[in-house]
Design a protein around this motif. Sequence first.
Motif, PDB file in Angstrom:
ATOM      1  N   ALA A  52       0.813  -1.215   0.000  1.00 44.91           N
ATOM      2  CA  ALA A  52       0.000   0.000   0.000  1.00 44.91           C
ATOM      3  C   ALA A  52       0.849   1.269   0.000  1.00 44.91           C
ATOM      4  O   ALA A  52       0.348   2.346  -0.314  1.00 44.91           O
ATOM      5  N   PHE A  53       2.137   1.145   0.311  1.00 39.72           N
ATOM      6  CA  PHE A  53       3.017   2.316   0.372  1.00 39.72           C
ATOM      7  C   PHE A  53       3.843   2.512  -0.898  1.00 39.72           C
ATOM      8  O   PHE A  53       4.642   3.444  -0.965  1.00 39.72           O
ATOM      9  N   GLU A  54       3.663   1.682  -1.903  1.00 37.60           N
ATOM     10  CA  GLU A  54       4.416   1.829  -3.153  1.00 37.60           C
ATOM     11  C   GLU A  54       4.027   3.139  -3.827  1.00 37.60           C
ATOM     12  O   GLU A  54       2.845   3.445  -3.988  1.00 37.60           O
ATOM     13  N   GLY A  55       5.024   3.933  -4.194  1.00 41.15           N
ATOM     14  CA  GLY A  55       4.786   5.185  -4.881  1.00 41.15           C
ATOM     15  C   GLY A  55       4.195   6.281  -4.009  1.00 41.15           C
ATOM     16  O   GLY A  55       3.693   7.273  -4.518  1.00 41.15           O
ATOM     17  N   VAL A  56       4.245   6.095  -2.681  1.00 44.12           N
ATOM     18  CA  VAL A  56       3.659   7.045  -1.743  1.00 44.12           C
ATOM     19  C   VAL A  56       4.786   7.726  -0.968  1.00 44.12           C
ATOM     20  O   VAL A  56       5.716   7.055  -0.499  1.00 44.12           O
ATOM     21  N   SER A  57       4.707   9.038  -0.823  1.00 40.22           N
ATOM     22  CA  SER A  57       5.755   9.779  -0.112  1.00 40.22           C
ATOM     23  C   SER A  57       5.780   9.400   1.369  1.00 40.22           C
ATOM     24  O   SER A  57       4.801   8.881   1.911  1.00 40.22           O
ATOM     25  N   ARG A  58       6.894   9.695   1.998  1.00 43.98           N
ATOM     26  CA  ARG A  58       7.060   9.404   3.429  1.00 43.98           C
ATOM     27  C   ARG A  58       5.978  10.106   4.252  1.00 43.98           C
ATOM     28  O   ARG A  58       5.386   9.518   5.157  1.00 43.98           O
ATOM     29  N   LEU A  59       5.707  11.356   3.925  1.00 43.49           N
ATOM     30  CA  LEU A  59       4.691  12.118   4.647  1.00 43.49           C
ATOM     31  C   LEU A  59       3.302  11.490   4.485  1.00 43.49           C
ATOM     32  O   LEU A  59       2.559  11.340   5.455  1.00 43.49           O
ATOM     33  N   GLN A  60       2.963  11.114   3.270  1.00 46.96           N
ATOM     34  CA  GLN A  60       1.654  10.487   3.027  1.00 46.96           C
ATOM     35  C   GLN A  60       1.551   9.129   3.717  1.00 46.96           C
ATOM     36  O   GLN A  60       0.478   8.777   4.206  1.00 46.96           O
ATOM     37  N   ARG A  61       2.634   8.393   3.790  1.00 43.46           N
ATOM     38  CA  ARG A  61       2.622   7.115   4.507  1.00 43.46           C
ATOM     39  C   ARG A  61       2.289   7.350   5.972  1.00 43.46           C
ATOM     40  O   ARG A  61       1.443   6.663   6.552  1.00 43.46           O
ATOM     41  N   GLN A  62       2.950   8.343   6.565  1.00 42.55           N
ATOM     42  CA  GLN A  62       2.710   8.636   7.976  1.00 42.55           C
ATOM     43  C   GLN A  62       1.273   9.099   8.194  1.00 42.55           C
ATOM     44  O   GLN A  62       0.621   8.671   9.142  1.00 42.55           O
TER      45      GLN A  62
END
Length: 89
Positions: A52-62
Motif C-alpha cells: 500500500a506504500f508503493e509510490g507514496v511519499s514518506r509524509l503520506q505514509r505517515q
Amino acid sequence: MASMQTEIENRLTEAFAPTRLEVINDSAKHHGHAGDDGSGESHFTVAMESAAFEGVSRLQRQRRVIAALGDIVGERVHAVAIKASAPGE
C-alpha cells in the motif's frame, strides 16, 4: 480488553495487509517524561512494510498510518514513531 499494542496491530493489519509489521512498546523508555500517563502504554514504534506504500511519499505514509489508527494517536497514546516502507525498500 486487548492491550494497546494488540489494538494497534489489528488496526494496521486491517488497513494495510502488511508483509511485515512490528509494534514496539517504548513506554518504559519515557517513564517520567512528558506524555507518560503511567499506564505503560503511552509510546510506541511501528515498523511496517506494505504494498500500500508503493509510490507514496514518506509524509503520506505517515498520514495514512495515523488515519488508520484513528483515536489512538493523541488521545489514547502520546506518541507513535512510524517507519513505513514498501516491499523492496
